[in-house]
Design a protein around this motif. Sequence first.
Motif, PDB file in Angstrom:
ATOM      1  N   SER A  13      46.638  37.047  32.166  1.00 50.64           N
ATOM      2  CA  SER A  13      46.485  37.256  33.606  1.00 50.64           C
ATOM      3  C   SER A  13      45.888  36.002  34.228  1.00 50.64           C
ATOM      4  O   SER A  13      45.352  35.133  33.528  1.00 50.64           O
ATOM      5  CB  SER A  13      45.567  38.452  33.890  1.00 50.64           C
ATOM      6  N   TYR A  14      45.942  35.938  35.563  1.00 55.83           N
ATOM      7  CA  TYR A  14      45.370  34.787  36.259  1.00 55.83           C
ATOM      8  C   TYR A  14      43.851  34.779  36.192  1.00 55.83           C
ATOM      9  O   TYR A  14      43.228  33.767  36.503  1.00 55.83           O
ATOM     10  CB  TYR A  14      45.828  34.770  37.716  1.00 55.83           C
ATOM     11  N   GLU A  15      43.265  35.905  35.772  1.00 55.32           N
ATOM     12  CA  GLU A  15      41.809  35.954  35.633  1.00 55.32           C
ATOM     13  C   GLU A  15      41.325  34.921  34.617  1.00 55.32           C
ATOM     14  O   GLU A  15      40.225  34.401  34.729  1.00 55.32           O
ATOM     15  CB  GLU A  15      41.358  37.357  35.208  1.00 55.32           C
TER      16      GLU A  15
END
Length: 206
Positions: A134-136
């Motif tokens: 994820s972009y996290e």
Amino acid sequence: MYQLATVDANHDPRSRTVVHRDFLHPEGAPHLPILLTTTDVRSPKVSHLRGHPRAEVTWWMGGSQDQFRIMGPVRIIPPPAVAVNSPRSESVALSRLDEQGFDWEKKRLAVFDSMSAHMKASWCCPPPGTVIASYEELKQRPQTVPKLGEAETEEDKRNQEQALSNFALLLIEAVEVDWLQLAEKPNCRTRFTRSGEEWKEELIVP
């Protein structure tokens, strides 16, 4: 910005948009232009250029409606401790700069320092093209890197060192320029090709 096209290991074309950073030419030889942009030494385009060290740039000027396609040999200028091992195409301008003692590392550091703190931090991320969940994950990476000589914390210094260890210059020596003028009616197209240091100009069909 312009599009840079390379050929991958499967002989498939690959294109991406890169930011133009500077023009260079050997001292006393403005007729031998070199385009300068930047890259990550871990990026796929670098491996493409190991196998085929030539590329083409497509540069569109929206205001004047001019398109330039610029082709020629390419060289990567990596950090001193990194070996790119890219075979070198025959070049005139790049070789002339070498003979003149051009300081590539000084230029690399100057270009790095000219970028925004956020842009410099992009070289602290995993290799371009790496799969992430994820972009996290990217939010956990440094968001800014200070200018050289302005790091105030140990973390800033580590981030700066990491970014610099991945930051490289990418040089394209112009040996063929295809200039399309769409604002002209009828449209005009001119091709310039260089042999040695001599340029030849031809009018061609748009």
